[in-house]
Design a protein around this motif. Structure first.
Motif: not given
Ligand code: PMP
Length: 283
Positions: A52, A147, A152, A180, A183, A185, A206-207, A243-244
């Motif tokens: 990504r 990303k 943000y 979403e 930060g 999903n 990714i999560t 999310g992570t």
């Molecule tokens: N949406 C946003 C806006 C985010 O900042 C994140 C965190 N990176 C996620 C979704 C979830 O993404 P991931 O599972 O890749 O961390």
């Protein structure tokens, strides 16, 4: 303050890593980044994060002259050096200051990798979500496939303005379709089915993929990507963010709707906690 970092190919103390104040990325929100988590020294889904990162870098015309093996080695080294087996690896790519105009022609890309303590959340109780006071622009108006720091701006503005009771905000489009949180999903539960917004107006998390492709499949739960209207929220049995950073976080309230504790969310969180610690899922 943040231990040792890796900046443009060199390990150095964080205090020794500088970005110019006229950095194109500070002025015009052109940086891209990844936040990656390690569990017991194993980096979770590193390959997916690097994939990504490369896609985000391409979209923002950044160069990334390091192969995945090098980036992996650096991340592992930083976790060891900073003594953070459960750390959070941040990879940031940003522009220098060669061009002070928005087009950024001639600006060189820089990379900073750090390993910092994992983000701390104030509590482990389920989250309450308020509707964000800013709407998400449509896919034609924002590069959701990257990303990027520019996403943000709205997260920051809406999060800061959330009501006192809310832990986070949930974004919707101008038509009130849910995208979403600031930060993470979002998934909704109905019986043994999971529903999540399509990724045209949110990050391809990714999560989120792990939930769909590893956890739900494994647990025999069906998942659907679909438009979910703000007014449909009360038709679901439960909800969670993923999310992570937040991992799997149950949601007990959205606006004026309250959810009961949801056993399916607990099961998903349990499986997630197991697989992040299973060596073969590390990148
Ligand atoms: N949406 C946003 C806006 C985010 O900042 C994140 C965190 N990176 C996620 C979704 C979830 O993404 P991931 O599972 O890749 O961390």
């Amino acid at each position: 303050m943040y231990g040792t970092v890796w900046h443009d190919g060199h390990f150095k103390p964080y205090e020794g890593a500088h970005a110019p104040i006229f950095s194109h990325s500070i002025c015009y929100a052109s940086s891209v980044y990844e936040g990656i988590r390690a569990y017991e020294g194993k980096i979770f889904e590193l390959e997916a994060h690097l994939k990504r990162l490369r896609r985000s870098a391409d979209i923002f015309h950044h160069s990334l002259p390091y192969d995945d093996q090098t980036l992996k080695g650096v991340a592992e080294q930083l976790l060891r050096t900073n003594n953070l087996p459960d750390g959070y690896v941040k990879v940031q790519i940003y522009y220098g200051d060669e061009d002070t105009g928005f087009s950024g022609r001639g600006c060189t890309s820089h990379i900073l990798i750090s390993a910092i303590p994992k983000p701390k959340f104030p509590h482990t109780k389920p989250f309450s979500l308020a509707k964000a006071d800013w709407r998400r622009p449509s896919a034609q108006c924002h590069p959701y496939t990257a990303k990027t720091s520019s996403t943000y701006a709205l997260s920051f503005l809406s999060f800061r303005k959330r009501p006192d009771w809310a832990d986070d905000v949930l974004f919707t489009s101008e038509e009130d379709v849910i995208s979403e949180s600031s930060g993470a999903n979002v998934f909704f539960v109905r019986g043994t089915q999971l529903y999540t917004p399509k990724i045209d107006m949110c990050l391809d998390g990714i999560t989120r993929r792990v939930v769909r492709e590893q956890i739900a499949r494994h647990a025999g739960i069906e998942t659907f990507e679909t438009d979910i209207h703000w007014d449909d929220v009360s038709s679901f049995d439960g909800c969670f963010l993923c999310g992570t950073a937040v991992e799997i976080r149950e949601v007990s309230r959205i606006g004026e709707h309250f959810f009961m504790a949801c056993p399916q969310v607990e099961l998903i969180a349990q499986i997630y906690n197991q697989i992040v610690r299973t060596p073969h899922t590390g990148g």
